[in-house]
Design a protein around this motif. Structure first.
Motif, short mmCIF file in Angstrom:
data_model
loop_
_atom_site.label_atom_id
_atom_site.label_comp_id
_atom_site.label_asym_id
_atom_site.label_seq_id
_atom_site.Cartn_x
_atom_site.Cartn_y
_atom_site.Cartn_z
N ASP A 1 0.81 -1.22 0.00
CA ASP A 1 0.00 0.00 0.00
C ASP A 1 0.85 1.27 0.00
N ASP B 1 3.42 3.06 -3.98
CA ASP B 1 3.15 4.10 -4.97
C ASP B 1 3.19 5.50 -4.38
N LYS C 1 3.19 9.92 -17.45
CA LYS C 1 2.16 9.05 -16.92
C LYS C 1 1.74 8.04 -17.98
N GLY D 1 -3.38 3.61 -18.56
CA GLY D 1 -3.93 2.53 -17.75
C GLY D 1 -3.66 2.74 -16.27
N ARG D 2 -4.26 1.86 -15.47
CA ARG D 2 -4.11 1.94 -14.02
C ARG D 2 -2.78 1.31 -13.61
N PRO D 3 -2.01 1.98 -12.75
CA PRO D 3 -0.71 1.39 -12.34
C PRO D 3 -0.91 0.13 -11.51
N LYS D 4 0.01 -0.82 -11.69
CA LYS D 4 -0.06 -2.09 -10.98
C LYS D 4 0.67 -1.99 -9.64
N LYS D 5 0.05 -2.51 -8.61
CA LYS D 5 0.66 -2.52 -7.28
C LYS D 5 1.31 -3.87 -6.98
#
Length: 343
Positions: free
Chosen positions: A136, A139, A296, A299-303
């Motif tokens: 968590d 990022d 940037k 798409g959504r960044p991967k965690k």
């Protein structure tokens, strides 16, 4: 390799380690790291995570039998046992035997561990577990991430101290559980005493080892590698106690690193709270560090980290080779006693 050398040098400065330090490292055999450890800390031990070795094996040699062979080699505690398992692997596949022979056994098999670390750990699951707790905060900006880690460590230390307060006895709960299982096994062994400090211990399955109570060693090497007496040693202690009442309990022969006193010492150092950002003193350094240019991506960044092939297989299959849908499929699944549990 230069990046790893720089990292290890910084790590050595933070932990007051010099080139003569005898620490034990464990890694996934990343490119350049092996050579960097040899240069920066030539006296240190470097273990390879067996789980990642089995992942490499699966990419070359198909079949569960090869992974099982790797784990048998890794869990051997004597050089003779290791050679027997290598002989079996050679009869199975000369190519696989040649591939495994290129990995020095002192880096991944218990049979060749020096015992300096007093640990028989074969996987770097401790690092993976710590890494999973920081998902968590990955990022976040650097200072925010460091604050996230500091607060997590504060909670972790408090939780461990609560467990310590509830625990009792000479040994830690982990070492206590191991000793209880060892005692149950030791009841089935018979001994022959030579009148001095040597005991010949024979088990129900024909295994026979010599225990030397003067040097605190056993032929099976489990006592030497882990610091916890094996079943041969416990049986010898009971016989010795029958002739000498001052011998003490088997728990007294466990290395001090497994005691409650040492556990308390480890967590005696605390991570202290700090004031909020608005109360931090202003820096008088004239240099202004500007934010780097950032593009940037779409798409959504991967965690979550990228999972290996074995982890993907374990996530979609069960112990009996069934998918989550319940349909039976023919797959190879690693045994529960040998796979790491990431939590």
């Amino acid at each position: 390799m230069l990046s790893w050398q720089w990292f290890l040098q910084c790590l050595g400065d933070d932990l007051d380690m010099d080139s003569r330090s005898k620490f034990t490292f464990m890694s996934d055999r990343q490119k350049g790291l092996i050579q960097a450890v040899e240069r920066v800390f030539p006296c240190a031990e470097h273990r390879y995570c067996v789980r990642h070795i089995t992942e490499n094996v699966k990419q070359i040699f198909k079949g569960k039998i090869y992974r099982d062979a790797i784990w048998k080699l890794a869990t051997c505690t004597t050089a003779a046992h290791y050679e027997r398992e290598m002989h079996i692997l050679k009869r199975l596949s000369k190519r696989a035997h040649l591939w495994v022979s290129k990995i020095p056994p002192e880096h991944w098999s218990r049979s060749h561990f020096t015992g300096r670390a007093l640990s028989d750990v074969l996987i770097n699951n401790m690092c993976e577990v710590f890494h999973s707790k920081l998902v968590d905060g990955r990022d976040k900006p650097m200072i925010t991430l460091l604050e996230y880690i500091r607060e997590y460590l504060m909670r972790k230390i408090v939780n461990v101290l609560k467990v310590i307060d509830k625990s009792s006895g000479l040994l830690t709960p982990y070492a206590t559980n191991i000793m209880e299982s060892v005692k149950k096994e030791a009841n089935r062994y018979t001994l022959h005493w030579n009148g001095e400090e040597h005991y010949q211990v024979t088990g129900p399955n024909g295994d026979q080892c010599v225990v030397n109570m003067r040097t605190n060693t056993c032929a099976c090497r489990r006592w030497e590698v882990t610091g916890i007496p094996c079943r041969h040693v416990v049986a010898s202690i009971w016989v010795k106690a029958a002739h000498d009442p001052n011998v003490g309990k088997p728990e007294s022969f466990v290395n001090p690193i497994h005691t409650m006193e040492r556990w308390k010492d480890v967590y005696s150092y605390k991570v202290y709270p700090i004031n909020g950002l608005s109360m931090w003193p202003k820096s008088h350094v004239p240099t202004l560090i500007t934010a780097p240019k950032y593009h940037k991506p779409i798409g959504r960044p991967k965690k979550s980290r990228k999972k290996s092939h074995v982890e993907k297989e374990e996530a979609t299959t069960g112990k009996k080779g069934k998918k989550a849908t319940g349909k039976s499929v023919e797959v190879e699944v690693q045994g529960p006693s040998k796979k790491a549990k990431n939590s």
